[in-house]
Design a protein around this motif. Structure first.
Motif, PDB file in Angstrom:
ATOM      1  N   TYR A 156       0.831  -1.205   0.000  1.00 46.66           N
ATOM      2  CA  TYR A 156       0.000   0.000   0.000  1.00 46.66           C
ATOM      3  C   TYR A 156       0.867   1.256   0.000  1.00 46.66           C
ATOM      4  CZ  TYR A 156      -3.783   3.199   1.266  1.00 46.66           C
ATOM      5  OH  TYR A 156      -4.683   4.234   1.281  1.00 46.66           O
ATOM      6  N   ALA A 157       1.997   1.233   0.714  1.00 47.45           N
ATOM      7  CA  ALA A 157       2.889   2.390   0.750  1.00 47.45           C
ATOM      8  C   ALA A 157       3.420   2.714  -0.643  1.00 47.45           C
ATOM      9  CB  ALA A 157       4.052   2.137   1.710  1.00 47.45           C
ATOM     10  N   ILE A 158       3.706   1.692  -1.448  1.00 47.82           N
ATOM     11  CA  ILE A 158       4.173   1.952  -2.807  1.00 47.82           C
ATOM     12  C   ILE A 158       3.079   2.630  -3.622  1.00 47.82           C
ATOM     13  CG2 ILE A 158       5.071   0.920  -4.935  1.00 47.82           C
ATOM     14  CD1 ILE A 158       6.237  -1.327  -3.222  1.00 47.82           C
ATOM     15  N   THR A 159       1.830   2.267  -3.391  1.00 48.40           N
ATOM     16  CA  THR A 159       0.748   2.904  -4.141  1.00 48.40           C
ATOM     17  C   THR A 159       0.527   4.360  -3.735  1.00 48.40           C
ATOM     18  OG1 THR A 159      -1.059   2.232  -2.634  1.00 48.40           O
ATOM     19  CG2 THR A 159      -0.434   0.682  -4.368  1.00 48.40           C
ATOM     20  N   ARG A 160       1.145   4.821  -2.660  1.00 53.74           N
ATOM     21  CA  ARG A 160       1.064   6.258  -2.333  1.00 53.74           C
ATOM     22  C   ARG A 160       1.937   7.068  -3.279  1.00 53.74           C
ATOM     23  NH1 ARG A 160      -3.382   6.155  -1.142  1.00 53.74           N
ATOM     24  NH2 ARG A 160      -3.070   4.181  -2.241  1.00 53.74           N
ATOM     25  N   TYR A 161       2.871   6.430  -3.932  1.00 57.66           N
ATOM     26  CA  TYR A 161       3.693   7.091  -4.945  1.00 57.66           C
ATOM     27  C   TYR A 161       2.889   7.247  -6.231  1.00 57.66           C
ATOM     28  CZ  TYR A 161       8.448   8.537  -6.264  1.00 57.66           C
ATOM     29  OH  TYR A 161       9.561   9.264  -6.609  1.00 57.66           O
ATOM     30  N   ASN A 162       2.129   6.229  -6.550  1.00 55.32           N
ATOM     31  CA  ASN A 162       1.224   6.237  -7.702  1.00 55.32           C
ATOM     32  C   ASN A 162       0.081   5.300  -7.348  1.00 55.32           C
ATOM     33  OD1 ASN A 162      -0.045   5.324 -10.207  1.00 55.32           O
ATOM     34  ND2 ASN A 162       1.629   6.348 -11.276  1.00 55.32           N
ATOM     35  N   TRP A 163      -1.131   5.813  -7.354  1.00 58.89           N
ATOM     36  CA  TRP A 163      -2.263   5.064  -6.801  1.00 58.89           C
ATOM     37  C   TRP A 163      -2.711   3.950  -7.747  1.00 58.89           C
ATOM     38  CZ3 TRP A 163      -5.993   9.069  -4.122  1.00 58.89           C
ATOM     39  CH2 TRP A 163      -5.263   9.747  -3.134  1.00 58.89           C
ATOM     40  N   SER A 164      -1.867   2.959  -7.914  1.00 56.77           N
ATOM     41  CA  SER A 164      -2.176   1.862  -8.824  1.00 56.77           C
ATOM     42  C   SER A 164      -1.483   0.604  -8.353  1.00 56.77           C
ATOM     43  CB  SER A 164      -1.703   2.207 -10.244  1.00 56.77           C
ATOM     44  OG  SER A 164      -1.667   1.053 -11.059  1.00 56.77           O
ATOM     45  N   SER A 165      -2.232  -0.476  -8.245  1.00 54.17           N
ATOM     46  CA  SER A 165      -1.631  -1.753  -7.865  1.00 54.17           C
ATOM     47  C   SER A 165      -0.728  -2.272  -8.986  1.00 54.17           C
ATOM     48  CB  SER A 165      -2.723  -2.772  -7.545  1.00 54.17           C
ATOM     49  OG  SER A 165      -3.630  -2.907  -8.624  1.00 54.17           O
ATOM     50  N   TYR A 166      -1.056  -1.955 -10.227  1.00 54.14           N
ATOM     51  CA  TYR A 166      -0.226  -2.358 -11.358  1.00 54.14           C
ATOM     52  C   TYR A 166       1.134  -1.658 -11.274  1.00 54.14           C
ATOM     53  CZ  TYR A 166      -4.629  -4.148 -13.240  1.00 54.14           C
ATOM     54  OH  TYR A 166      -5.808  -4.831 -13.403  1.00 54.14           O
ATOM     55  N   TYR A 167       1.114  -0.382 -10.962  1.00 59.10           N
ATOM     56  CA  TYR A 167       2.351   0.380 -10.779  1.00 59.10           C
ATOM     57  C   TYR A 167       3.192  -0.233  -9.660  1.00 59.10           C
ATOM     58  CZ  TYR A 167       5.412   4.258  -9.424  1.00 59.10           C
ATOM     59  OH  TYR A 167       6.500   5.030  -9.099  1.00 59.10           O
ATOM     60  N   ALA A 168       2.568  -0.517  -8.526  1.00 58.30           N
ATOM     61  CA  ALA A 168       3.306  -1.066  -7.387  1.00 58.30           C
ATOM     62  C   ALA A 168       3.982  -2.387  -7.754  1.00 58.30           C
ATOM     63  CB  ALA A 168       2.373  -1.248  -6.189  1.00 58.30           C
ATOM     64  N   MET A 169       3.255  -3.255  -8.446  1.00 56.30           N
ATOM     65  CA  MET A 169       3.850  -4.533  -8.828  1.00 56.30           C
ATOM     66  C   MET A 169       4.976  -4.340  -9.834  1.00 56.30           C
ATOM     67  SD  MET A 169       2.822  -7.168  -7.166  1.00 56.30           S
ATOM     68  CE  MET A 169       3.411  -8.470  -8.252  1.00 56.30           C
ATOM     69  N   ALA A 170       4.856  -3.363 -10.728  1.00 55.80           N
ATOM     70  CA  ALA A 170       5.926  -3.096 -11.685  1.00 55.80           C
ATOM     71  C   ALA A 170       7.187  -2.630 -10.964  1.00 55.80           C
ATOM     72  CB  ALA A 170       5.473  -2.057 -12.708  1.00 55.80           C
ATOM     73  N   VAL A 171       7.024  -1.772  -9.970  1.00 61.76           N
ATOM     74  CA  VAL A 171       8.164  -1.302  -9.174  1.00 61.76           C
ATOM     75  C   VAL A 171       8.835  -2.481  -8.476  1.00 61.76           C
ATOM     76  CG1 VAL A 171       8.788  -0.001  -7.089  1.00 61.76           C
ATOM     77  CG2 VAL A 171       7.325   1.054  -8.836  1.00 61.76           C
ATOM     78  N   ILE A 172       8.038  -3.307  -7.834  1.00 63.08           N
ATOM     79  CA  ILE A 172       8.578  -4.454  -7.100  1.00 63.08           C
ATOM     80  C   ILE A 172       9.325  -5.396  -8.036  1.00 63.08           C
ATOM     81  CG2 ILE A 172       7.935  -6.523  -5.804  1.00 63.08           C
ATOM     82  CD1 ILE A 172       5.472  -4.804  -4.786  1.00 63.08           C
ATOM     83  N   GLU A 173       8.711  -5.720  -9.161  1.00 66.73           N
ATOM     84  CA  GLU A 173       9.309  -6.717 -10.047  1.00 66.73           C
ATOM     85  C   GLU A 173      10.502  -6.156 -10.807  1.00 66.73           C
ATOM     86  OE1 GLU A 173       6.802  -9.240 -12.258  1.00 66.73           O
ATOM     87  OE2 GLU A 173       5.529  -9.702 -10.536  1.00 66.73           O
ATOM     88  N   LEU A 174      10.500  -4.874 -11.161  1.00 64.89           N
ATOM     89  CA  LEU A 174      11.682  -4.293 -11.791  1.00 64.89           C
ATOM     90  C   LEU A 174      12.853  -4.336 -10.833  1.00 64.89           C
ATOM     91  CD1 LEU A 174      13.166  -2.881 -14.081  1.00 64.89           C
ATOM     92  CD2 LEU A 174      12.307  -0.701 -13.191  1.00 64.89           C
ATOM     93  N   GLY A 175      12.621  -3.956  -9.580  1.00 66.91           N
ATOM     94  CA  GLY A 175      13.696  -4.000  -8.583  1.00 66.91           C
ATOM     95  C   GLY A 175      14.259  -5.401  -8.429  1.00 66.91           C
ATOM     96  N   ARG A 176      13.391  -6.392  -8.417  1.00 64.37           N
ATOM     97  CA  ARG A 176      13.853  -7.773  -8.289  1.00 64.37           C
ATOM     98  C   ARG A 176      14.649  -8.216  -9.505  1.00 64.37           C
ATOM     99  NH1 ARG A 176       8.552 -10.922  -5.757  1.00 64.37           N
ATOM    100  NH2 ARG A 176       8.728 -10.095  -3.631  1.00 64.37           N
ATOM    101  N   GLU A 177      14.181  -7.855 -10.708  1.00 58.18           N
ATOM    102  CA  GLU A 177      14.880  -8.241 -11.927  1.00 58.18           C
ATOM    103  C   GLU A 177      16.258  -7.600 -12.001  1.00 58.18           C
ATOM    104  OE1 GLU A 177      14.100 -10.355 -14.273  1.00 58.18           O
ATOM    105  OE2 GLU A 177      12.098 -10.903 -13.547  1.00 58.18           O
TER     106      GLU A 177
END
Length: 363
Positions: free
Chosen positions: A337-358
């Motif tokens: 939820y904290a990541i979605t405060r940067y951009n209010w989108s669950s798709y955005y949050a998952m993209a951030v998480i998965e890019l960081g992991r990759e």
């Protein structure tokens, strides 16, 4: 006072951080105390200036009175801002019934170009990233993911004049948007912050470039976020989110700390469903707001993995649609939820998480 001084210094740095090909713009009239202005040598592209709009001028007068700014300077600054006709259209949501597709969305951000750039960024700024994680408790992968999704590590920071973008969205936000009034008021507050900072830092408000929504720098901070969360992380006595990746790293981490990031908490857990007990509508009703305990989710038909079942805080069932295929589901924590405060989108949050992991895996 220390914060205001740092912000003022930062905005002077912003003027220096602009690209060499940016077009100079007509200068606003000087207020009582001299202000830096750009040279008036080229014609500004855009629609009609806002000087002819009574609503814009009334806003300028009110802003000047409330902030104690020179009235003529504010009127000239807002009056010379120009309507960007393409920007309101960009703010509209897709037509009702347009299917969302997580796999397509993911492919826009997790690609070889961004991953390679992320590896270089991590290698070049490893010390600052590790220091930010130690100081703010935000994992390196999340910081790297944010800056990569936002600007490909500074490669695409936007070329709209921030003054034009904020004025357009303050006075011509599309009424067709379902939250038009709320969003228009948001951008008016951002325009107020932007002009107040420009005035204090003695720079031309037409200099900074950014996104069509007025976001700036490697981490694409809005003016209010710049004030609240930007930090001098490289210790050079000024904040520069355009040319200092180290300042951007610390500022992104500080943003998440300010939005209740919990150190050591995962962002999400894998889920499966017990279809015989599944209460999907109830679980999706709060959207991405964490609202259910692990026990409550399991009682409603969610099968959590071992780590998820032991999670002690609230979670949300996050649905990521895949067009005509079955959606992807995860249990999002308060850090998701904290990541979605940067951009209010669950798709955005998952993209951030998965890019960081990759990026982490590619190192």
């Amino acid at each position: 006072m220390r914060l205001l001084k740092s912000v003022a210094i930062a905005w002077v740095a912003m003027a220096c951080a602009l690209t060499a090909h940016a077009n100079p713009s007509p200068k606003p009239a000087k207020p009582a105390s001299p202000k830096k202005t750009a040279s008036n040598t080229t014609t500004v592209q855009g629609g009609a200036p806002y000087a002819g709009r009574p609503d814009a001028m009334a806003f300028a007068d009110d802003l000047a009175a409330r902030r104690g700014l020179d009235r003529e300077w504010v009127r000239q600054a807002i009056g010379q801002a120009r309507l960007l006709s393409q920007v309101p259209r960009l703010m509209l949501p897709p037509p009702v019934g347009t299917p969302k597709n997580w796999r397509v969305y993911r492919s826009r951000f997790i690609d070889p170009v961004r991953i390679r750039a992320g590896v270089r960024f991590w290698q070049e700024h490893r010390e600052a990233l590790e220091r930010a994680e130690a100081e703010y408790g935000v994992p390196v992968e999340i910081i790297v993911g944010i800056i990569g999704v936002e600007t490909i590590y500074g490669q695409q920071m936007g070329n709209f004049r921030v003054m034009d973008a904020l004025a357009t969205l303050s006075f011509d936000f599309p009424n067709a948007h379902p939250r038009a009034k709320e969003r228009r008021e948001f951008f008016q507050r951002e325009l107020e912050q932007f002009l107040s900072l420009s005035n204090r830092s003695n720079i031309d408000p037409f200099e900074p470039r950014g996104s069509y929504a007025g976001a700036m720098g490697l981490g694409q901070f809005m003016p209010s976020s710049w004030v609240r969360y930007a930090v001098d992380f490289d210790g050079d006595g000024r904040i520069d989110l355009f040319k200092s990746p180290v300042d951007a790293i610390g500022s992104v981490a500080n943003y998440f700390k300010g939005h209740n990031w919990t150190t050591g908490m995962p962002t999400h857990y894998a889920v499966q469903f017990d279809t015989a007990r599944l209460q999907l509508d109830t679980l999706l009703a709060p959207d991405i707001l964490p609202s259910f305990s692990a026990a409550s989710m399991q009682a409603k038909g969610v099968v959590l993995d071992a780590d998820g079942a032991r999670h002690t805080g609230p979670m949300a069932l996050v649905e990521l649609q895949n067009g005509g295929d079955a959606p992807t589901y995860v249990a999002g924590t308060e850090n998701f939820y904290a990541i979605t405060r940067y951009n209010w989108s669950s798709y955005y949050a998952m993209a951030v998480i998965e890019l960081g992991r990759e990026v982490a895996a590619a190192r």
